[in-house]
Design a protein around this motif. Sequence first.
Motif: not given
Length: 81
Positions: A2-3, A10-17, A19-22
């Motif tokens: 999952i990527v 600035a969206n790094n934290e949101r994208m990391t979350q 991916a974890r949620d997915y």
Amino acid sequence: MIVGVDPDPANNERMTQWARDYWLALHPHSAGGAYVNMIMDEGEDMVKAAYRDNYARLAEIKAKVDPHNLFRINQNIKPAT
């Protein structure tokens, strides 16, 4: 694998979350385990899950060929003690 990709740092934290949620949403439907070369810093439990029943045997081998854990980056198998 999952990527989460966004060109704006600035969206790094949101994208990391995301991916974890997915992953959490899909994981109950998987067979478990992992592709070991894609494991980064998810921890020892993920490494053990990837190797499944082979982990203990690999740890015994590691204790013989690398008892001081010189090769310990990323998908480390800790030497059996």
